[in-house]
Scaffold this active site. Sequence first.
Site, PDB file in Angstrom:
ATOM      1  N   HIS A   1      -4.738  14.682  -8.905  1.00  0.00           N
ATOM      2  CA  HIS A   1      -4.964  13.375  -9.276  1.00  0.00           C
ATOM      3  C   HIS A   1      -4.255  12.848 -10.509  1.00  0.00           C
ATOM      4  CE1 HIS A   1      -8.045   9.891  -9.667  1.00  0.00           C
ATOM      5  NE2 HIS A   1      -8.373  10.105  -8.317  1.00  0.00           N
TER       6      HIS A   1
ATOM      7  N   GLU B   1      -4.508   2.433  -4.302  1.00  0.00           N
ATOM      8  CA  GLU B   1      -3.158   2.278  -4.293  1.00  0.00           C
ATOM      9  C   GLU B   1      -2.400   1.042  -3.702  1.00  0.00           C
ATOM     10  OE1 GLU B   1      -4.564   2.719  -1.311  1.00  0.00           O
ATOM     11  OE2 GLU B   1      -2.832   4.006  -0.365  1.00  0.00           O
TER      12      GLU B   1
ATOM     13  N   ASN C   1      -2.126  13.120  -4.318  1.00  0.00           N
ATOM     14  CA  ASN C   1      -3.255  13.750  -5.138  1.00  0.00           C
ATOM     15  C   ASN C   1      -3.610  15.166  -4.442  1.00  0.00           C
ATOM     16  OD1 ASN C   1      -3.662  11.329  -6.588  1.00  0.00           O
ATOM     17  ND2 ASN C   1      -5.279  10.587  -5.214  1.00  0.00           N
TER      18      ASN C   1
ATOM     19  N   ASP D   1       0.722  -1.066   0.213  1.00  0.00           N
ATOM     20  CA  ASP D   1       0.029  -0.018   0.005  1.00  0.00           C
ATOM     21  C   ASP D   1       0.803   1.411   0.279  1.00  0.00           C
ATOM     22  OD1 ASP D   1      -2.999   0.735   1.292  1.00  0.00           O
ATOM     23  OD2 ASP D   1      -1.373   2.350   1.352  1.00  0.00           O
TER      24      ASP D   1
ATOM     25  N   ASP E   1      -1.927   9.705 -10.753  1.00  0.00           N
ATOM     26  CA  ASP E   1      -2.083   8.516 -11.825  1.00  0.00           C
ATOM     27  C   ASP E   1      -0.494   8.235 -12.150  1.00  0.00           C
ATOM     28  OD1 ASP E   1      -4.793   8.350 -11.070  1.00  0.00           O
ATOM     29  OD2 ASP E   1      -5.333   9.192 -13.311  1.00  0.00           O
TER      30      ASP E   1
HETATM   31  P1  GH3 Z   1      -1.829   5.484   3.934  1.00  0.00           P
HETATM   32  O1  GH3 Z   1      -0.153   5.769   4.231  1.00  0.00           O
HETATM   33  O2  GH3 Z   1      -2.345   5.221   5.280  1.00  0.00           O
HETATM   34  O3  GH3 Z   1      -1.930   4.371   3.180  1.00  0.00           O
HETATM   35  O4  GH3 Z   1      -2.276   6.833   3.511  1.00  0.00           O
HETATM   36  P2  GH3 Z   1      -2.895   7.006   2.097  1.00  0.00           P
HETATM   37  O5  GH3 Z   1      -3.105   8.544   1.794  1.00  0.00           O
HETATM   38  O6  GH3 Z   1      -2.267   6.101   1.084  1.00  0.00           O
HETATM   39  O7  GH3 Z   1      -4.453   6.199   2.126  1.00  0.00           O
HETATM   40  P3  GH3 Z   1      -5.817   6.628   1.952  1.00  0.00           P
HETATM   41  O8  GH3 Z   1      -6.443   5.100   1.688  1.00  0.00           O
HETATM   42  O9  GH3 Z   1      -6.180   7.472   2.635  1.00  0.00           O
HETATM   43  O10 GH3 Z   1      -5.746   7.290   0.484  1.00  0.00           O
HETATM   44  C1  GH3 Z   1      -5.663   6.509  -0.840  1.00  0.00           C
HETATM   45  C2  GH3 Z   1      -5.870   7.378  -1.952  1.00  0.00           C
HETATM   46  O11 GH3 Z   1      -5.977   6.824  -3.281  1.00  0.00           O
HETATM   47  C3  GH3 Z   1      -7.461   8.003  -1.769  1.00  0.00           C
HETATM   48  C4  GH3 Z   1      -7.926   7.949  -3.291  1.00  0.00           C
HETATM   49  O12 GH3 Z   1      -8.590   9.005  -3.627  1.00  0.00           O
HETATM   50  C5  GH3 Z   1      -6.606   7.508  -3.995  1.00  0.00           C
HETATM   51  N1  GH3 Z   1      -6.915   6.756  -5.237  1.00  0.00           N
HETATM   52  C6  GH3 Z   1      -7.430   5.691  -5.422  1.00  0.00           C
HETATM   53  N2  GH3 Z   1      -7.357   5.183  -6.728  1.00  0.00           N
HETATM   54  C7  GH3 Z   1      -6.917   6.242  -7.189  1.00  0.00           C
HETATM   55  C8  GH3 Z   1      -6.436   6.276  -8.800  1.00  0.00           C
HETATM   56  O13 GH3 Z   1      -6.765   5.393  -9.770  1.00  0.00           O
HETATM   57  N3  GH3 Z   1      -6.041   7.508  -8.852  1.00  0.00           N
HETATM   58  C9  GH3 Z   1      -5.410   8.260  -8.186  1.00  0.00           C
HETATM   59  N4  GH3 Z   1      -4.828   9.572  -8.569  1.00  0.00           N
HETATM   60  N5  GH3 Z   1      -5.714   8.254  -6.706  1.00  0.00           N
HETATM   61  C10 GH3 Z   1      -6.625   7.330  -6.394  1.00  0.00           C
HETATM   62 MG    MG Z   2      -2.061   4.280   1.197  1.00  0.00          MG
HETATM   63 MG    MG Z   3      -4.820   1.887   0.992  1.00  0.00          MG
END
Ligand code: GH3
Ligand code: MG
Ligand code: MG
Length: 322
Positions: free
Chosen positions: A190, A220, A185, A177, A194
Amino acid sequence: MKILIADDDPVSRRLLEKTLLLAGYDVVAVPNGMAAAEQLCKQDGPRLALLDWEMPELDGPAVCPEVRKKKDQGYVYMVLLTSKGLKTDIVTGLGSGADDYLTKPFDSGELKARLRTGQRILHLEGRLVEARENMRFKATHDSLTSLFNRGVIMELLGREISRSRRERVPTAILLCDVDHFKNINDTHGHLIGDEVLQEAARRLLLSVRSYDYVGRYGGEEFLIILNNCDPVSAPRRAEEIRRSLSDTTIQTSVGPLLVTMSMGVHQTENWGVRTVDELLHEVDSAMYAAKAAGRNRISFTKPDIPSDADHVVPIEAEKSFR
Ligand code: GH3
Ligand code: MG
Ligand code: MG
Ligand code: MG
């Protein structure tokens, strides 16, 4: 384009060969039906064929069903070229699986025109196969990263666990992760997020062997399956994979970004009778332990203790992994 000529008469064969060479074909000429079938059933054999009717070993109409039996290769367009010109012969010839029928002596203009028809059909088939392959790829791969999508990596996980259990070979499962990905982001947008995911996926793929599996498990989050990975190698390989991301910055449109990930790892050949969901829950907990311990690190699930249940796996439990 490669074309096969099968004719037992050397004069006839040479005449055809000359005509087709002049027409720009790459000619493979054989003197009997057996050799023709062998050539046409080869994976990279000719896809266009001119078959004489009467030949030793296998005659032209007998070659056709032999070639049609092979299902795992592209279409072969076969033309019967024979002095037999009765309507009943034509019906029999086409009924054997030939695509077209020409009588000898042939007119070279007509022969070439009919072969061009064959090429059009083969070209069309090529486009259909390509379209099918594209659709298959889209259905099984994630569009952003081109890794296996969630459905596929879960199926592969189930299959790999069954195999590992059956053959008693060790397997390692890594749940990765990206750390603080939301910040990327939020700070850069965003699209930059990506770009980071695409590069992270590329590095993960590069850091595993060709027979390991890497899939996009969630936004992610990536799931990696390392086949035949023993307890000594698993921590080292997990560490290499983690460092494939953290060791070098990722070049993005807004400049270099340092990105890390946390990883939960489970390594075993003693699967017990737990389901895939239970297993993933354990790996997920390990991943969260890595987050809690400061991120950019690996945390292992509790080691499995071999039990009798591992040696006699109930059928029902085996089924739940499919
Ligand atoms: P942690 O270290 O605890 O994992 O924090 P984090 O910020 O990585 O975790 P969190 O689950 O809060 O955030 C994950 C983010 O990933 C939220 C979501 O908007 C983003 N995300 C999910 N899919 C995609 C994608 O396809 N593209 C982009 N740019 N962002 C994405
Ligand atoms: Mg994360
Ligand atoms: Mg996550
Ligand atoms: Mg003959």
